[in-house]
Write an enzyme that holds these catalytic residues in place. Structure first.
Site, PDB file in Angstrom:
ATOM      1  N   TYR A 181      -3.703  -7.812   4.750  1.00 25.72           N
ATOM      2  CA  TYR A 181      -3.458  -6.560   4.025  1.00 25.72           C
ATOM      3  C   TYR A 181      -2.136  -6.612   3.258  1.00 25.72           C
ATOM      4  O   TYR A 181      -1.145  -7.139   3.750  1.00 25.72           O
ATOM      5  CB  TYR A 181      -3.418  -5.384   5.005  1.00 25.72           C
ATOM      6  CG  TYR A 181      -3.162  -4.083   4.299  1.00 25.72           C
ATOM      7  CD1 TYR A 181      -4.191  -3.451   3.624  1.00 25.72           C
ATOM      8  CD2 TYR A 181      -1.885  -3.527   4.242  1.00 25.72           C
ATOM      9  CE1 TYR A 181      -3.959  -2.278   2.924  1.00 25.72           C
ATOM     10  CE2 TYR A 181      -1.649  -2.354   3.553  1.00 25.72           C
ATOM     11  CZ  TYR A 181      -2.691  -1.738   2.889  1.00 25.72           C
ATOM     12  OH  TYR A 181      -2.468  -0.587   2.197  1.00 25.72           O
ATOM     13  N   TRP A 200      -0.029  -5.253  -0.771  1.00 20.88           N
ATOM     14  CA  TRP A 200      -0.116  -4.902  -2.194  1.00 20.88           C
ATOM     15  C   TRP A 200       0.066  -6.086  -3.121  1.00 20.88           C
ATOM     16  O   TRP A 200      -0.229  -5.994  -4.314  1.00 20.88           O
ATOM     17  CB  TRP A 200       0.920  -3.816  -2.526  1.00 20.88           C
ATOM     18  CG  TRP A 200       0.386  -2.447  -2.371  1.00 20.88           C
ATOM     19  CD1 TRP A 200      -0.282  -1.940  -1.291  1.00 20.88           C
ATOM     20  CD2 TRP A 200       0.467  -1.388  -3.336  1.00 20.88           C
ATOM     21  NE1 TRP A 200      -0.605  -0.637  -1.522  1.00 20.88           N
ATOM     22  CE2 TRP A 200      -0.158  -0.270  -2.774  1.00 20.88           C
ATOM     23  CE3 TRP A 200       1.022  -1.274  -4.600  1.00 20.88           C
ATOM     24  CZ2 TRP A 200      -0.259   0.951  -3.439  1.00 20.88           C
ATOM     25  CZ3 TRP A 200       0.928  -0.058  -5.267  1.00 20.88           C
ATOM     26  CH2 TRP A 200       0.281   1.042  -4.685  1.00 20.88           C
TER      27      TRP A 200
HETATM   28  P1  PGD Z   1       4.595  -4.835   0.401  1.00 24.39           P
HETATM   29  O1  PGD Z   1       6.060  -4.703   0.571  1.00 24.39           O
HETATM   30  O2  PGD Z   1       4.015  -4.340  -0.877  1.00 24.39           O
HETATM   31  O3  PGD Z   1       3.983  -4.037   1.608  1.00 24.39           O
HETATM   32  O4  PGD Z   1       2.521  -2.661   2.998  1.00 24.39           O
HETATM   33  P2  PGD Z   1       2.490  -4.015   2.167  1.00 24.39           P
HETATM   34  O5  PGD Z   1       2.320  -5.148   3.127  1.00 24.39           O
HETATM   35  O6  PGD Z   1       1.545  -3.914   1.039  1.00 24.39           O
HETATM   36  O7  PGD Z   1       4.168  -6.342   0.678  1.00 24.39           O
HETATM   37  C1  PGD Z   1       3.644  -7.162  -0.276  1.00 24.39           C
HETATM   38  C2  PGD Z   1       4.167  -8.565  -0.033  1.00 24.39           C
HETATM   39  O8  PGD Z   1       3.471  -9.421  -0.929  1.00 24.39           O
HETATM   40  C3  PGD Z   1       5.642  -8.723  -0.333  1.00 24.39           C
HETATM   41  O9  PGD Z   1       6.280  -9.409   0.718  1.00 24.39           O
HETATM   42  C4  PGD Z   1       5.672  -9.555  -1.621  1.00 24.39           C
HETATM   43  O10 PGD Z   1       6.791 -10.411  -1.739  1.00 24.39           O
HETATM   44  C5  PGD Z   1       4.395 -10.354  -1.482  1.00 24.39           C
HETATM   45  N1  PGD Z   1       3.847 -10.819  -2.753  1.00 24.39           N
HETATM   46  C6  PGD Z   1       3.946 -10.242  -3.963  1.00 24.39           C
HETATM   47  N2  PGD Z   1       3.274 -10.964  -4.879  1.00 24.39           N
HETATM   48  C7  PGD Z   1       2.741 -12.017  -4.234  1.00 24.39           C
HETATM   49  C8  PGD Z   1       1.930 -13.111  -4.648  1.00 24.39           C
HETATM   50  O11 PGD Z   1       1.528 -13.243  -5.793  1.00 24.39           O
HETATM   51  N3  PGD Z   1       1.564 -14.012  -3.690  1.00 24.39           N
HETATM   52  C9  PGD Z   1       1.966 -13.896  -2.405  1.00 24.39           C
HETATM   53  N4  PGD Z   1       1.552 -14.830  -1.548  1.00 24.39           N
HETATM   54  N5  PGD Z   1       2.735 -12.872  -1.992  1.00 24.39           N
HETATM   55  C10 PGD Z   1       3.105 -11.944  -2.888  1.00 24.39           C
HETATM   56  C11 PGD Z   1       2.487  -1.432   2.388  1.00 24.39           C
HETATM   57  C12 PGD Z   1       1.891  -0.428   3.380  1.00 24.39           C
HETATM   58  O12 PGD Z   1       2.902   0.008   4.296  1.00 24.39           O
HETATM   59  C13 PGD Z   1       1.288   0.737   2.722  1.00 24.39           C
HETATM   60  S1  PGD Z   1       0.310   0.464   1.337  1.00 24.39           S
HETATM   61  C14 PGD Z   1       1.396   1.978   3.231  1.00 24.39           C
HETATM   62  S2  PGD Z   1       0.789   3.328   2.375  1.00 24.39           S
HETATM   63  C15 PGD Z   1       1.975   2.259   4.538  1.00 24.39           C
HETATM   64  N6  PGD Z   1       2.944   3.280   4.478  1.00 24.39           N
HETATM   65  C16 PGD Z   1       3.725   3.496   5.539  1.00 24.39           C
HETATM   66  C17 PGD Z   1       4.348   4.773   5.814  1.00 24.39           C
HETATM   67  O13 PGD Z   1       4.184   5.751   5.082  1.00 24.39           O
HETATM   68  N7  PGD Z   1       5.143   4.858   6.900  1.00 24.39           N
HETATM   69  C18 PGD Z   1       5.329   3.828   7.733  1.00 24.39           C
HETATM   70  N8  PGD Z   1       6.129   3.977   8.801  1.00 24.39           N
HETATM   71  N9  PGD Z   1       4.756   2.635   7.500  1.00 24.39           N
HETATM   72  C19 PGD Z   1       3.967   2.431   6.455  1.00 24.39           C
HETATM   73  N10 PGD Z   1       3.401   1.207   6.246  1.00 24.39           N
HETATM   74  C20 PGD Z   1       2.405   0.967   5.225  1.00 24.39           C
END
Ligand code: PGD
Length: 759
Positions: free
Chosen positions: A106, A108
């Site tokens: 999972y 983004w």
């Molecule tokens: P990101 O920081 O977007 O968080 O959680 P999510 O895991 O989506 O992580 C994306 C990762 O992908 C980053 O480390 C980035 O460097 C990496 N990345 C970016 N591009 C690439 C690529 O091309 N290749 C590879 N291999 N990696 C890449 C988000 C999630 O957190 C979400 S969507 C929600 S809504 C939740 N919200 C909450 C909340 O409201 N409150 C709490 N306490 N916790 C939450 N967690 C959730």
């Protein structure tokens, strides 16, 4: 200047081939986001992963369950990393089968549709026989399960939401449970071109529309709305909504014709409102004792809602909590009682302040990388990752299914950061010790990469050719690489192609195409389909040479469920009855005590009105951050500029700070029975009394001696790994009870902003 797309906006940049030399927002964006500043400043940060690494213990002792997250890494060549990883994948698939591989992964990832990390991973694992997947999301874990029972598929509710332009022109009253946060409405998976979170609100307000923002945070609705702020105790919105419904019912303000023609089950629900079985009338006086909102205000608000064209909108955050089904379902029920579902400016919305894409009229579909078929049927609801790893073979229930957790030997993560997004991170760390092998691709040394055995360095989106368009957005951008890759970083696609070759499925994975050929192929295939549907689009070369193209939007003035309202027999909803389900026979039939057949008030385990608040008297609101997207580019300049003493900021009301003798700018310790973290204090009366607001996104920086203590300020050190309900098994990261005190220990450096130890 070349245009590029991120989840938080488009920008124009020039480069010297290695780094971005100049960056400015895309000229077409009326509300550009400062988050763009994070990209160039993070690109060559010391936490970029510059070559493949393997955890020393894994290299020396081979795969096996073991604590992860503390040992040094050994830098290795690409050749060695790919040989080790293909060998391990071969071993696990041969010895245990595809059921032993968790590839849910999972996250983004980045904008850019071809290099979309999960799509690449899933296509690769499908070539090997498949993988255990996840269903639903951390964003909308409850909504994805509940809404199909109640009003329709989540995707339909999202894609066909009433257009913001229609709200701007027609709404008279917007009642926003969870507010209309402009920072959340500035991002969308895949990208946003023309931000308009403030524009439609300003236009509606100028026409005389009133906004009521129901949230623990005053700034959850932009100042353009001049909103009335009502702040019930966090987690108690369902009680306030029930009281609004009770007033509509008791005062004859509910639209009986609408309820008769378009809904089922109102009578059963009304009995509950009237207290027919439990003797408790759910009136405003009852709700006032639970929510803290004066009964008169609730009563008046119900009358105001009945007297105006009213949109009832519920933010995604409300369902990211224990019993999150209840306020969401009640949002639909209230809108149904007002009888304005399907009318312009009225009815129900879900997330106008949660994503930029909501309320953008549906545009034609866009190209996607085909992922192939998954040979494994086993799945988990996404937020059950730690339960799965800790409890192989253990049964559990979900949305009417009796399921069993699989026995996972290999975890493969590409494009997500579970050590940011999951709840109770110390528990997740214990869970991550269970599999034989953990593989992570990321551009940065995130906490997740540090908890892996094999770490492969990915390119950032600015370092590769792609094309991109956001969910709900109509601008389709070519995204040519702006610089060469950092260090020895490679595209995820390249890594999977190399692994596939070594595992004998190279041809299936690449179909013999280079990246350039894939982009052209996906685009031209898509163009053919669109042209058959009557949409005339430029050829690939013309598209690639352009700054962007605008995609057709078949119906600009869309209104959610307008066709259903016009002709419910010919255009029924996809619910079991074809109508809005105020009482759901299906949900009732599951017999889950934590989600009965109609919406009710259920007291959460962690809220300020319950006994747990005696020990931990502050409600942590762990919402989305303002200076970054989730944990992405937390080391970027804009994100760092908001830290206090290097820690994530926490906001407290002046009276709560004074009661603890705390001053702004101090480093404080936030704690509860599960964990603790440091944060820098901001005193702010935009926060409700009793609330501590600490956004997600600070990279988890556990104390080596105590992984329950995060020195940086990740709220998921404090949140509970507890599902919203048996029905949805959704994430509940939004709320937790905590206490705050001045930090009297030695303030250690945040080490997660340095690379991990290598040997
Ligand atoms: P990101 O920081 O977007 O968080 O959680 P999510 O895991 O989506 O992580 C994306 C990762 O992908 C980053 O480390 C980035 O460097 C990496 N990345 C970016 N591009 C690439 C690529 O091309 N290749 C590879 N291999 N990696 C890449 C988000 C999630 O957190 C979400 S969507 C929600 S809504 C939740 N919200 C909450 C909340 O409201 N409150 C709490 N306490 N916790 C939450 N967690 C959730």
């Amino acid at each position: 200047m070349t245009t590029h797309l991120t989840h938080w906006g488009a920008f124009e940049a020039s480069s010297d081939g290695e780094r971005l030399t100049s960056v400015r927002p895309w000229s077409g964006d009326p509300e550009p986001m400062p988050l763009i500043e994070n990209v160039a400043s993070a690109q060559h940060h010391v936490t970029r992963i510059d070559q493949p690494h393997v955890r020393r213990g894994w290299l020396e002792n081979g795969p096996g369950a073991t604590p992860r997250g503390a040992e040094p890494f050994v830098p290795v060549s690409w050749e060695r990393a790919l040989a080790l990883l293909s060998g391990e994948l071969g071993r696990v698939y041969q010895q245990y089968g595809a059921e032993a591989v968790y590839g849910g992964s999972y996250g983004w990832a980045s904008a850019g549709r071809f290099h979309h990390a999960q799509s690449q991973l899933h296509r690769f694992l499908n070539c090997l026989g498949g993988y255990v997947r996840h269903v639903n999301s951390y964003s909308l874990g409850v909504s994805a399960v509940l809404l199909p029972h109640v009003i329709g598929e989540l995707d339909w509710v999202m894609r066909h939401a009433t257009a913001k332009t229609v709200l701007a022109a027609r709404s008279e009253l917007v009642v926003a449970f969870g507010g209309l946060s402009p920072k959340n409405a500035a991002v969308s998976p895949g990208g946003v071109s023309r931000h308009n979170a403030r524009t439609w609100i300003a236009q509606a307000r100028a026409r005389g529309c009133r906004f009521v923002s129901i949230s623990p945070l005053r700034d959850d609705t932009p100042s353009e709305g001049a909103a009335e702020w009502i702040a019930p105790l966090p987690g108690s919105d369902a009680a306030m909504m029930l009281a609004l419904a009770q007033v509509l019912d008791a005062e004859g303000l509910a639209d009986k014709d609408f309820l008769r023609e378009y809904t089922v089950g109102y009578d059963r629900f009304a009995e509950y409102l009237r207290g027919a079985r439990d003797g408790v009338t759910k009136d405003p006086e009852w709700a006032a004792t639970i929510t803290g909102v004066p009964a008169d205000r609730i009563r008046m608000l119900a009358r105001e809602m009945a007297a105006a064209r009213t949109l009832v909108t519920v933010s995604w955050a409300l369902q990211r909590a224990q019993y999150g089904e209840q306020p969401l379902w009640l949002g639909v029920v209230l809108a149904a009682m007002l009888g304005e579902i399907g009318l312009p400016g009225g009815g129900f919305g879900h997330g106008y302040g949660s994503t930029a894409g909501l309320g953008e009229p549906a545009r034609i579909p866009v190209p996607r990388l085909p992922q192939g078929g998954n040979g494994v049927e086993t799945f988990i609801p996404v937020a059950r990752i730690a339960d799965m790893l800790l409890n192989p073979g253990v049964p559990y229930r979900y949305n009417g299914h009796d399921l069993v957790y699989p026995d996972i030997r290999l975890v493969y993560w590409c494009g997500g950061n579970p050590f940011h997004h999951h709840q109770d991170l110390a528990r997740l760390r214990t869970a991550f010790a269970c599999p034989d092998t953990v593989v992570v691709h990321d551009a940065f040394w995130t906490a997740t990469a540090r908890h892996a055995d094999i770490v492969l360095p990915s390119t950032m989106s600015i370092e590769r050719d792609d094309f991109g368009v956001g969910e709900g957005d109509r601008m389709f951008f070519p995204m040519p690489a702006l610089t060469r890759p950092h260090g020895a970083a490679r595209d995820d696609h390249w890594m999977f192609a190399e692994l596939a070759e070594r595992l004998g499925v190279g041809k299936e994975f690449t179909e013999g195409r280079t990246v350039d050929e894939w982009l052209r192929h996906l685009y031209e295939d898509w163009r053919l389909i669109q042209s058959a549907a009557g949409h005339d689009l430029p050829g690939f070369d013309q598209f690639w040479a352009s700054e962007s193209i605008e995609l057709p939007v078949p119906e600009a003035d869309q209104v959610l469920a307008a066709q259903f309202r016009d002709d419910p027999d010919r255009c029924p909803l996809t619910t079991p009855s074809g109508k809005i389900e105020i009482f759901s026979e299906t949900i009732d039939g599951f017999g889950y005590p934590d989600c009965p057949g109609h919406p009710v008030w259920l007291e959460p385990e962690e809220w300020l009105g319950g006994p747990a608040a005696a020990r931990f008297p502050l409600q942590l609101v762990a919402n989305q951050p303002r200076t970054k997207l989730h944990s992405q580019l937390d080391v970027g300049a804009h994100s760092l500029s908001a830290k206090i003493g290097g820690r994530e900021p926490v906001r407290l009301h002046p009276s709560d700070a004074a009661a603890r003798g705390l001053g702004g700018g101090e480093i404080v310790r936030i704690f509860n029975g599960r964990g603790s973290c440091l944060a820098g204090l901001i005193i702010d009366d935009a926060v409700r009394v009793g609330v501590a607001q600490l956004s997600t996104g600070a990279w988890y920086d556990p104390d080596p001696a105590d992984p329950t203590f995060c020195r940086h300020g990740n709220p998921n050190a404090l949140t509970a790994d507890r599902p919203a309900s048996t029905l949805s098994q959704g994430c509940t990261g939004q709320l937790a009870l905590v206490q705050i005190e001045r930090y009297s220990g030695v303030i250690a450096d945040v080490t997660v902003r340095c690379p991990p130890a290598t040997s």
